[in-house]
Design an enzyme around this catalytic site. Structure first.
Site, mmCIF file in Angstrom:
data_model
loop_
_atom_site.group_PDB
_atom_site.id
_atom_site.type_symbol
_atom_site.label_atom_id
_atom_site.label_comp_id
_atom_site.label_asym_id
_atom_site.label_seq_id
_atom_site.Cartn_x
_atom_site.Cartn_y
_atom_site.Cartn_z
ATOM 1 N N GLY A 11 38.728 97.198 21.217
ATOM 2 C CA GLY A 11 39.751 96.151 21.330
ATOM 3 C C GLY A 11 39.724 95.538 22.717
ATOM 4 C CG HIS A 239 58.831 102.311 25.221
ATOM 5 N ND1 HIS A 239 57.624 102.955 25.156
ATOM 6 C CD2 HIS A 239 58.566 101.002 24.951
ATOM 7 C CE1 HIS A 239 56.662 102.079 24.868
ATOM 8 N NE2 HIS A 239 57.214 100.888 24.735
HETATM 9 C C1 BG6 Z 1 55.993 97.453 24.495
HETATM 10 C C2 BG6 Z 1 56.725 96.613 23.462
HETATM 11 O O1 BG6 Z 1 55.709 98.728 23.979
HETATM 12 O O2 BG6 Z 1 56.798 97.570 25.651
HETATM 13 C C3 BG6 Z 1 57.119 95.263 24.045
HETATM 14 O O3 BG6 Z 1 55.881 96.440 22.338
HETATM 15 C C4 BG6 Z 1 57.890 95.429 25.325
HETATM 16 O O4 BG6 Z 1 57.881 94.517 23.108
HETATM 17 C C5 BG6 Z 1 57.122 96.339 26.277
HETATM 18 O O5 BG6 Z 1 58.083 94.165 25.918
HETATM 19 C C6 BG6 Z 1 57.920 96.640 27.520
HETATM 20 O O6 BG6 Z 1 57.091 97.312 28.425
HETATM 21 P P1 BG6 Z 1 57.336 97.230 29.994
HETATM 22 O O7 BG6 Z 1 56.351 98.195 30.567
HETATM 23 O O8 BG6 Z 1 57.066 95.805 30.367
HETATM 24 O O9 BG6 Z 1 58.753 97.602 30.201
#
Ligand code: BG6
Length: 472
Positions: A11, A239
């Site tokens: 990818g 997350h």
């Molecule tokens: C990703 C999501 O896993 O995390 C996104 O798919 C989101 O929608 C992103 O914007 C946020 O990551 P970070 O590291 O920018 O807080």
């Protein structure tokens, strides 16, 4: 220490590789972290001449960095090779394995980073296995699987079943890039190394916890992905639940990967499932409408996805309870949104019977702050106010390592502690699945909220009592 190895990026022509992985690898090379003979083999569907691929890399670096060292660039380019390979073509994998077998060019410890469509994860693992590329008899073989690992409990199990036919658990690196963020790792230090906090860390002293991730951006060009995903799956299942686990788990016996993951698993498995008949008061969803944000006119979600009937949420807030003696009866609120008033990820904790809030700011600010009540100077001896004790978790001159850089280093050095165990993934899907099902069946229009504003008022439906509010 990192063994000499070959990192194979499936990818490689996608957005993640362009924005994070290739620039991240360059940064690691610049910092002297990559072994001398390490190779990076980028794999994509299209045929691309090596020289053109090198020109593409240069473009990616130019876009990411203002300047960079020419000597490091030359060294980095020499590490980079390209291979065109269709995931569903067994013949192509035979050719691919023959190319990789050249020991003069490619160190034989192989790390495969699958940054591809989720529907291709199992297929690629099967194809790699069929041509012997996952066989560890002479050197190690590891596979990193991008998020999402499944789309619900059932599909996560299906994916797991199909990859474990070819891989042992120690070879599987399921990513949640938040675990690569310094600020998340710092949660454990903050909790366990401070006399002020550790003794207060329970339902005896804590009234509620709020875990927040707000973004000002909308879904951008990821409309198809987002329509199939929504905020709950995209952010909360992964997350936010990881942040929750780090904030509330018991202290691991050691910082070894097994011990850390064991405590996270125990915690995630002890969160109470939300009964179907209570979801209305435990989970709230919304969609951003058209409006202005930071002086810019933006479309509403329904117009962006060109589907006025979509009920997919861009705002999600849920309430959870942990069923153990430390946390029983403490509501834990998780919320995430696109197009809110600010970019901010944080954990806020309210202490019982006092006006004290502790905030662990994850990003963009990285600090820990504590609101204390003090007497306001003056003749009035009964006027109090809140002042803030703040400690910066990052100071000038500190190293900045992007989450993906940290995780790629861990992949190459064989450290799984910041990757997900399958039982964490399973526990997380078990929690969100009933909400997904409930929302999927409910076709009433989600609350529309204005871009650039605070959380929609209606989201307060999930609070335990009326005195509670979203902490800013
Ligand atoms: C990703 C999501 O896993 O995390 C996104 O798919 C989101 O929608 C992103 O914007 C946020 O990551 P970070 O590291 O920018 O807080």
């Amino acid at each position: 220490m990192i063994d000499n190895s070959t990192l194979v990026l499936f990818g490689a022509r996608g957005n993640l590789a362009k924005v994070k992985l290739i620039p991240g690898l360059f940064h690691l090379d610049e910092a002297g972290k990559l072994p001398k003979n390490m190779k990076i083999l980028s794999v994509g569907r299209q045929e691309v001449e090596e020289a053109d691929w090198h020109a593409d890399i240069k473009k990616m670096l130019d876009e990411k960095f203002k300047t960079y060292d020419k000597r490091v660039f030359d060294r980095f380019i020499k590490r980079n090779l390209y291979h065109a390979n269709l995931p569903d073509d067994p013949e192509a994998f035979i050719k691919f394995s023959k190319r990789l077998a050249d020991k003069v060019i490619f160190p034989q410890n192989l790390a495969f980073f699958l940054s591809v469509r989720p529907s291709d994860f199992a297929l690629i693992v099967k194809q790699l296995s069929a041509v012997g590329l996952l066989n560890e008899s002479e050197s190690w073989r590891r596979v990193l699987i991008e998020k999402p690992f499944g789309t619900c409990f059932k599909t996560a199990i299906e994916l797991q079943n199909s990859i474990e036919e070819h891989l042992k658990e120690h070879q599987i690196y399921r990513i949640d890039h938040y675990l690569g963020k310094f600020s998340l790792q710092n949660i454990m230090t903050t909790r366990f190394k401070n006399a002020l906090l550790e003794p207060l860390w329970s339902n005896e002293h804590i009234e509620q916890i709020q875990i927040t991730n707000h973004e000002t951006l909308g879904v951008g060009d990821r409309t198809v992905f987002y329509e199939a995903t929504g905020a709950l799956r995209d952010m909360i299942q992964s997350h936010l639940l990881q942040m929750l686990a780090l904030v509330t788990m018991e202290q691991p016996k050691t910082m070894d990967p097994e011990d850390v993951r064991l405590e996270k698993i125990k915690l995630l498995e002890s969160i109470e499932a939300i009964p179907m008949d209570k979801i209305k008061n435990f989970a709230f969803r919304g969609q951003y409408a058209a409006g202005d944000i930071n002086g810019e006119k933006v479309k509403g979600y329904l117009d962006e996805v060109e589907n006025q009937d979509s009920v997919v949420e861009t705002y999600a807030a849920i309430k959870l309870f942990i069923n153990n003696s430390r946390w029983s009866k403490v509501p834990i609120y998780l919320r995430t949104a696109k197009r809110l008033y600010e970019n901010s990820t944080s954990i806020t904790i309210k202490f019982k019977n006092y006006e004290n809030w502790l905030t662990i700011n994850i990003q963009p600010n990285e600090n820990t702050s504590f609101e204390i009540t003090t007497l306001q100077p003056g003749l009035d001896m009964d006027k109090n106010r809140q002042t803030i004790l703040k400690g910066n978790n990052r100071i000038e001159g500190d190293e900045t390592i992007d989450a993906y850089e940290a995780l790629m280093l861990d992949l190459l050095s064989g450290d799984q502690s910041k990757f997900l165990h399958i039982n964490e993934v399973k526990a997380a899907w078990k929690l969100v699945d009933p909400i997904i099902e409930y929302w999927g069946n409910d076709k009433s229009k989600p609350t529309q909220y204005k871009p650039g504003e605070f959380d929609p008022e209606e989201s307060k439906i999930i609070f335990e009592d009326e005195s509670q509010f979203w902490k800013k």
